[in-house]
Design a protein around this motif. Structure first.
Motif, PDB file in Angstrom:
ATOM      1  N   GLU A  58     -80.919   7.987 160.434  1.00 48.56           N
ATOM      2  CA  GLU A  58     -80.689   9.561 160.321  1.00 48.56           C
ATOM      3  C   GLU A  58     -80.026   9.700 159.021  1.00 48.56           C
ATOM      4  N   ALA A  59     -78.918   8.885 158.793  1.00 44.41           N
ATOM      5  CA  ALA A  59     -78.136   9.079 157.355  1.00 44.41           C
ATOM      6  C   ALA A  59     -79.181   8.740 156.037  1.00 44.41           C
ATOM      7  N   LYS A  64     -82.138  10.463 151.622  1.00 51.17           N
ATOM      8  CA  LYS A  64     -83.435  10.406 151.082  1.00 51.17           C
ATOM      9  C   LYS A  64     -83.886  11.864 150.614  1.00 51.17           C
ATOM     10  N   TRP A  65     -83.595  12.740 151.770  1.00 52.02           N
ATOM     11  CA  TRP A  65     -84.214  14.011 151.588  1.00 52.02           C
ATOM     12  C   TRP A  65     -83.114  14.785 150.539  1.00 52.02           C
ATOM     13  N   SER A  66     -81.836  14.656 150.687  1.00 52.77           N
ATOM     14  CA  SER A  66     -81.136  15.164 149.693  1.00 52.77           C
ATOM     15  C   SER A  66     -81.227  15.098 148.318  1.00 52.77           C
ATOM     16  N   ARG A  70     -82.015  17.432 145.620  1.00 53.55           N
ATOM     17  CA  ARG A  70     -81.037  17.630 144.598  1.00 53.55           C
ATOM     18  C   ARG A  70     -81.878  17.403 143.254  1.00 53.55           C
ATOM     19  N   GLU A  71     -82.873  16.267 143.013  1.00 52.93           N
ATOM     20  CA  GLU A  71     -83.355  16.002 141.859  1.00 52.93           C
ATOM     21  C   GLU A  71     -84.441  17.159 141.715  1.00 52.93           C
TER      22      GLU A  71
END
Length: 134
Positions: A58-59, A64-66, A70-71
């Motif tokens: 999950e982390a 990866k999503w974060s 962000r990018e």
């Protein structure tokens, strides 16, 4: 030994039989308890391992999503910003902000051997390369 056992009085035989029974019974109980507690510990360790791996997955998904989020929100660096970043890293290298970090062998983190500065240089080089190719 058999003669000695036959020569004992019935009361003495009962005492010896009770002591032998207690020793054998205690040993059997210890074996059972060891196996029981071992099974509990192994099952709990397996459960903790499974839960830990699920949390790690999950982390990683969240990271990866974060990163992608962000990018996607950040604008590309301008040439002036890239130059400012490069100047900042040079100042940090010269004046010892990185010297606050210790290496694994106990020496201070300085100059070319500093993993923190090396990582920062690679990051800046990647940003510069990505921006110049755009």
């Amino acid at each position: 030994m058999w003669r000695t056992w036959k020569a004992l009085q019935p009361e003495q035989k009962r005492v010896y039989a009770a002591v032998a029974g207690a020793i054998i019974g205690g040993s059997l109980f210890k074996v059972w308890y060891f196996n029981f507690s071992r099974k509990l510990i192994v099952n709990d360790s397996d459960r903790q391992q499974r839960e830990g791996l699920e949390r790690l997955q999950e982390a990683r998904q969240f990271a990866k999503w974060s990163k992608n989020d962000r990018e996607s929100r950040l604008p590309q660096l301008t040439a002036e910003q890239r130059q400012q970043m490069k100047s900042y890293l040079e100042i940090v290298e010269q004046h010892g902000l990185a010297k606050a970090f210790d290496n694994a062998n106990g020496r201070r983190c300085e100059g070319e051997g500093c993993p923190v500065l090396a990582r920062a240089r690679r990051a800046v080089a990647g940003v510069v390369a990505d921006s110049s190719s755009s």
